[in-house]
Scaffold this active site. Structure first.
Site, PDB file in Angstrom:
ATOM      1  N   ARG A 163       3.902  -1.376  14.761  1.00  0.00           N
ATOM      2  CA  ARG A 163       3.225  -2.113  13.667  1.00  0.00           C
ATOM      3  C   ARG A 163       2.284  -3.194  14.226  1.00  0.00           C
ATOM      4  O   ARG A 163       2.226  -4.309  13.716  1.00  0.00           O
ATOM      5  CB  ARG A 163       4.241  -2.792  12.740  1.00  0.00           C
ATOM      6  CG  ARG A 163       5.157  -1.862  12.013  1.00  0.00           C
ATOM      7  CD  ARG A 163       4.412  -0.938  11.040  1.00  0.00           C
ATOM      8  NE  ARG A 163       5.365  -0.116  10.334  1.00  0.00           N
ATOM      9  CZ  ARG A 163       5.877   1.017  10.820  1.00  0.00           C
ATOM     10  NH1 ARG A 163       5.486   1.473  12.000  1.00  0.00           N
ATOM     11  NH2 ARG A 163       6.751   1.693  10.123  1.00  0.00           N
ATOM     12  N   SER A 238       7.502  -2.200   3.170  1.00  0.00           N
ATOM     13  CA  SER A 238       8.498  -3.025   3.868  1.00  0.00           C
ATOM     14  C   SER A 238       7.928  -4.430   4.038  1.00  0.00           C
ATOM     15  O   SER A 238       6.844  -4.588   4.585  1.00  0.00           O
ATOM     16  CB  SER A 238       8.801  -2.441   5.247  1.00  0.00           C
ATOM     17  OG  SER A 238       9.319  -1.147   5.098  1.00  0.00           O
ATOM     18  N   GLU A 335       5.717  -8.382   7.439  1.00  0.00           N
ATOM     19  CA  GLU A 335       4.713  -7.384   7.828  1.00  0.00           C
ATOM     20  C   GLU A 335       3.360  -7.646   7.160  1.00  0.00           C
ATOM     21  O   GLU A 335       2.323  -7.560   7.815  1.00  0.00           O
ATOM     22  CB  GLU A 335       5.229  -5.988   7.472  1.00  0.00           C
ATOM     23  CG  GLU A 335       4.321  -4.877   7.929  1.00  0.00           C
ATOM     24  CD  GLU A 335       4.811  -3.491   7.524  1.00  0.00           C
ATOM     25  OE1 GLU A 335       5.933  -3.108   7.904  1.00  0.00           O
ATOM     26  OE2 GLU A 335       4.061  -2.795   6.824  1.00  0.00           O
TER      27      GLU A 335
HETATM   28  C1  FAD Z   1       4.603   1.356  -1.250  1.00  0.00           C
HETATM   29  C2  FAD Z   1       4.111   1.035   0.137  1.00  0.00           C
HETATM   30  C3  FAD Z   1       4.559   1.769   1.211  1.00  0.00           C
HETATM   31  C4  FAD Z   1       4.105   1.493   2.500  1.00  0.00           C
HETATM   32  N1  FAD Z   1       4.573   2.233   3.533  1.00  0.00           N
HETATM   33  C5  FAD Z   1       4.135   2.005   4.791  1.00  0.00           C
HETATM   34  C6  FAD Z   1       4.617   2.794   5.878  1.00  0.00           C
HETATM   35  O1  FAD Z   1       5.405   3.715   5.711  1.00  0.00           O
HETATM   36  N2  FAD Z   1       4.162   2.509   7.119  1.00  0.00           N
HETATM   37  C7  FAD Z   1       3.249   1.520   7.350  1.00  0.00           C
HETATM   38  O2  FAD Z   1       2.877   1.325   8.516  1.00  0.00           O
HETATM   39  N3  FAD Z   1       2.776   0.757   6.338  1.00  0.00           N
HETATM   40  C8  FAD Z   1       3.190   0.979   5.069  1.00  0.00           C
HETATM   41  N4  FAD Z   1       2.743   0.208   4.035  1.00  0.00           N
HETATM   42  C9  FAD Z   1       1.800  -0.894   4.317  1.00  0.00           C
HETATM   43  C10 FAD Z   1       0.319  -0.530   4.072  1.00  0.00           C
HETATM   44  O3  FAD Z   1       0.184   0.541   3.177  1.00  0.00           O
HETATM   45  C11 FAD Z   1      -0.425  -0.174   5.360  1.00  0.00           C
HETATM   46  O4  FAD Z   1      -0.359  -1.232   6.273  1.00  0.00           O
HETATM   47  C12 FAD Z   1      -1.905   0.157   5.111  1.00  0.00           C
HETATM   48  O5  FAD Z   1      -2.518   0.610   6.290  1.00  0.00           O
HETATM   49  C13 FAD Z   1      -2.700  -1.021   4.556  1.00  0.00           C
HETATM   50  O6  FAD Z   1      -3.941  -0.510   4.125  1.00  0.00           O
HETATM   51  P1  FAD Z   1      -4.836  -1.290   3.093  1.00  0.00           P
HETATM   52  O7  FAD Z   1      -6.139  -0.576   3.017  1.00  0.00           O
HETATM   53  O8  FAD Z   1      -4.117  -1.483   1.824  1.00  0.00           O
HETATM   54  O9  FAD Z   1      -5.024  -2.664   3.857  1.00  0.00           O
HETATM   55  P2  FAD Z   1      -5.127  -4.129   3.201  1.00  0.00           P
HETATM   56  O10 FAD Z   1      -3.787  -4.516   2.699  1.00  0.00           O
HETATM   57  O11 FAD Z   1      -6.265  -4.176   2.265  1.00  0.00           O
HETATM   58  O12 FAD Z   1      -5.471  -4.985   4.489  1.00  0.00           O
HETATM   59  C14 FAD Z   1      -4.510  -5.143   5.517  1.00  0.00           C
HETATM   60  C15 FAD Z   1      -5.226  -5.779   6.724  1.00  0.00           C
HETATM   61  O13 FAD Z   1      -6.187  -4.868   7.254  1.00  0.00           O
HETATM   62  C16 FAD Z   1      -7.486  -5.448   7.270  1.00  0.00           C
HETATM   63  N5  FAD Z   1      -8.452  -4.372   6.981  1.00  0.00           N
HETATM   64  C17 FAD Z   1      -8.408  -3.497   5.953  1.00  0.00           C
HETATM   65  N6  FAD Z   1      -9.419  -2.602   6.077  1.00  0.00           N
HETATM   66  C18 FAD Z   1     -10.099  -2.927   7.200  1.00  0.00           C
HETATM   67  C19 FAD Z   1     -11.246  -2.394   7.874  1.00  0.00           C
HETATM   68  N7  FAD Z   1     -11.912  -1.326   7.424  1.00  0.00           N
HETATM   69  N8  FAD Z   1     -11.677  -3.011   8.992  1.00  0.00           N
HETATM   70  C20 FAD Z   1     -11.050  -4.105   9.488  1.00  0.00           C
HETATM   71  N9  FAD Z   1      -9.952  -4.645   8.907  1.00  0.00           N
HETATM   72  C21 FAD Z   1      -9.489  -4.064   7.779  1.00  0.00           C
HETATM   73  C22 FAD Z   1      -7.446  -6.517   6.202  1.00  0.00           C
HETATM   74  O14 FAD Z   1      -8.411  -7.521   6.448  1.00  0.00           O
HETATM   75  C23 FAD Z   1      -6.014  -7.036   6.359  1.00  0.00           C
HETATM   76  O15 FAD Z   1      -5.976  -7.890   7.491  1.00  0.00           O
HETATM   77  C24 FAD Z   1       3.179   0.451   2.723  1.00  0.00           C
HETATM   78  C25 FAD Z   1       2.718  -0.305   1.619  1.00  0.00           C
HETATM   79  C26 FAD Z   1       3.183  -0.004   0.349  1.00  0.00           C
HETATM   80  C27 FAD Z   1       2.672  -0.801  -0.825  1.00  0.00           C
END
Ligand code: FAD
Length: 350
Positions: A163, A238, A335
Site C-alpha cells: 500500500r 479498509s 490508509e
Molecule cells: C469499498 C472500497 C473498497 C476498496 N478496496 C480496496 C482494495 O481492495 N485495495 C486497495 O488497495 N484499495 C482499496 N480501496 C481504496 C481505493 O479504492 C484505492 O486506493 C483507489 O486506488 C483510489 O482511487 P481514487 O481514484 O478513488 O483515488 P482518490 O481517493 O481520488 O485519491 C487518492 C490519492 O491519489 C491521488 N491521485 C488520484 N488520481 C491521481 C492521478 N491521476 N495522479 C496523481 N495522483 C492521483 C489523490 O491526489 C490522492 O492523494 C477501496 C476503497 C473503497 C471505497
C-alpha cells in the site's frame, strides 16, 4: 469550470466540505492551464480521482480540485512475453480490469471491484486477493506540475511496497499520473494466491471471467464494492493498513496471543492483521451507535451511516486506534489521505 463544489458528492465516504473550484482535464495542456490558473489565484491544487481513498475535512479544501479524464488505450507491443499496453489514467479502474479480462489478458483479475480511477492505482500500489498492481506495471507516464514536463517513470523507480509508493512519500503532490503502462499475459492461467479465493474457485474453470466474478462476489459479501444499495457503502474501504512490526515484537505478541494471524515480510519484519487486532480490542463488526461506525460486513471499514461528519469519522478512528494501542501497544495507521485538515494525522487521531 464550476465553483464551490461539495466534495461530499465526489468521495465514497460522503463527508467533507466544499472545494473552491472543481475542474477536469483530458490533456496535459488543459491540466497545465488549470494549474497556472490555480497558481495565479494562490490556490493549492489537488488531484482527485474517484475519491475512494480520501477523508475530506468538514471545512473542505480551500483550493482547486482537478479530475483527470484521459481514457485512452494503446497497445505498445505484443509478443510471446505478453502485451505491453498504455492506459489513460482517467479510466475507472474496474472498467479497465473488465476490459483486460474480456481480452483474456492475465494479471489484474484479482484486483476486480476496487473503486477509483486508474491513475490513482499506483499511488498506494492497490492490492487485493494476492495481487498488487505494481507487479504488472512497467512504467507510469507523468506530468510534473512544477516544470510542466511530461515523462515516463519506470516501475523500478516508483518504490512500490505494501500500500505504498514514492507518489505517497517524497513525490507527494509532484506529479499527475496521466497513464500507466502494464505488461499483461494473454491466455495465461490466473494465479490464485489467496486462500479464500482458491476455496471459492474449487471445481470451477479457472478462467479470468470466473476469477473476476468470484472476486466480485467475495468483495460484495464484505461491502467492498461501491454499491449505493448497500447500507455499508459509504466507506473508504479498509480504513487502517495492516501494521508491520519488528520480528521480536511480533514474537512477544504471538507468545501472548498464539492464534494471532501474522505474515513474514520480505525485509524480515512481520505484518499483522489490523482487522483481527481491532476485533480483539473490543470493536466487533457493526460497532458504534452514532452516525459513524464500523461496517457490519467488514471490521476494517469505517462507515458513514448517512449523516456523519468528517469529525465523527475522526473521533471513531481515534477511538479504535486508541483501543488497539491500549490492548496490543500497536499503532494503526490510516490508509486514506486526510484532506484539508489543519492538524497532522497523528494529532487528529491522538
Ligand atoms: C469499498 C472500497 C473498497 C476498496 N478496496 C480496496 C482494495 O481492495 N485495495 C486497495 O488497495 N484499495 C482499496 N480501496 C481504496 C481505493 O479504492 C484505492 O486506493 C483507489 O486506488 C483510489 O482511487 P481514487 O481514484 O478513488 O483515488 P482518490 O481517493 O481520488 O485519491 C487518492 C490519492 O491519489 C491521488 N491521485 C488520484 N488520481 C491521481 C492521478 N491521476 N495522479 C496523481 N495522483 C492521483 C489523490 O491526489 C490522492 O492523494 C477501496 C476503497 C473503497 C471505497
Amino acid at each position: 469550470m464550476t465553483t464551490a463544489v461539495s466534495l461530499r458528492h465526489h468521495t465514497t465516504l460522503q463527508v467533507g466540505g466544499e472545494a473552491r473550484q472543481f475542474v477536469s482535464a483530458a490533456t496535459c495542456q488543459q491540466a497545465l492551464h488549470h494549474a497556472r490558473e490555480a497558481r495565479l489565484q494562490g490556490l493549492p491544487l489537488l488531484v482527485l480521482g474517484g475519491g475512494s481513498n480520501v477523508l475530506v475535512c468538514d471545512a473542505g479544501f480551500p483550493g482547486m480540485v482537478l479530475r483527470w479524464q484521459d481514457r485512452s488505450l494503446e497497445i505498445l507491443h505484443q509478443s510471446s512475453d505478453g502485451v505491453h499496453v498504455k492506459v489513460g489514467g482517467g479510466w475507472v479502474w474496474d472498467d479497465w480490469v473488465a476490459e483486460a479480462v474480456k481480452r483474456d489478458w492475465t494479471g489484474l483479475e484479482c484486483l476486480s471491484g476496487i473503486p477509483g480511477q486508474l491513475g490513482a492505482a499506483p499511488i498506494q500500489n492497490i492490492g487485493a486477493y494476492g495481487q498488487e498492481v505494481g507487479q504488472q506495471i512497467v512504467a507510469c507516464q507523468v506530468l510534473e506540475w512544477e516544470s510542466g514536463v511530461e515523462s515516463r517513470i519506470a516501475a523500478s523507480e516508483c518504490g512500490f511496497g505494501y500500500r505504498d509508493s514514492r507518489f505517497k512519500r517524497d513525490w507527494k503532490g509532484r506529479y499527475l499520473v496521466t497513464a500507466v503502462e502494464f505488461l499483461l499475459h494473454p491466455g495465461q492461467a490466473p494465479q490464485l494466491r489467496y486462500k479464500e479465493l482458491r476455496q471459492k474457485m474449487e471445481g470451477r474453470p479457472h478462467t479470468l471471467q470466473e476469477v473476476r466474478a468470484t472476486v466480485l462476489a467475495i468483495r460484495r459479501s464484505k461491502s467492498m464494492v461501491w454499491d449505493p444499495a448497500d447500507p455499508n457503502h459509504r466507506s473508504a474501504g479498509s480504513f487502517f493498513v495492516n501494521p508491520i512490526v519488528a520480528a521480536d515484537r511480533a514474537a512477544q505478541l504471538a507468545h501472548d496471543y498464539p492464534e494471532m494471524p501474522k505474515w513474514p515480510t520480505a525485509d524480515h519484519n512481520v505484518k499483522l492483521s489490523a482487522a483481527w487486532l481491532i476485533e480483539q480490542a473490543g470493536f466487533p463488526k457493526g460497532w458504534g451507535q452514532g452516525p459513524a461506525g464500523l461496517s457490519s460486513n467488514h471490521v476494517l471499514a469505517l462507515i458513514n451511516r448517512g449523516n456523519a461528519s468528517a469529525a465523527d469519522l475522526i473521533d471513531l478512528a481515534a477511538e479504535v486506534r486508541r483501543g488497539v494501542h491500549r490492548r496490543f501497544a500497536v499503532t494503526l495507521q490510516p490508509e486514506p489521505e486526510f484532506i484539508g485538515f489543519d492538524r497532522s494525522v497523528e494529532e487528529l487521531l491522538a
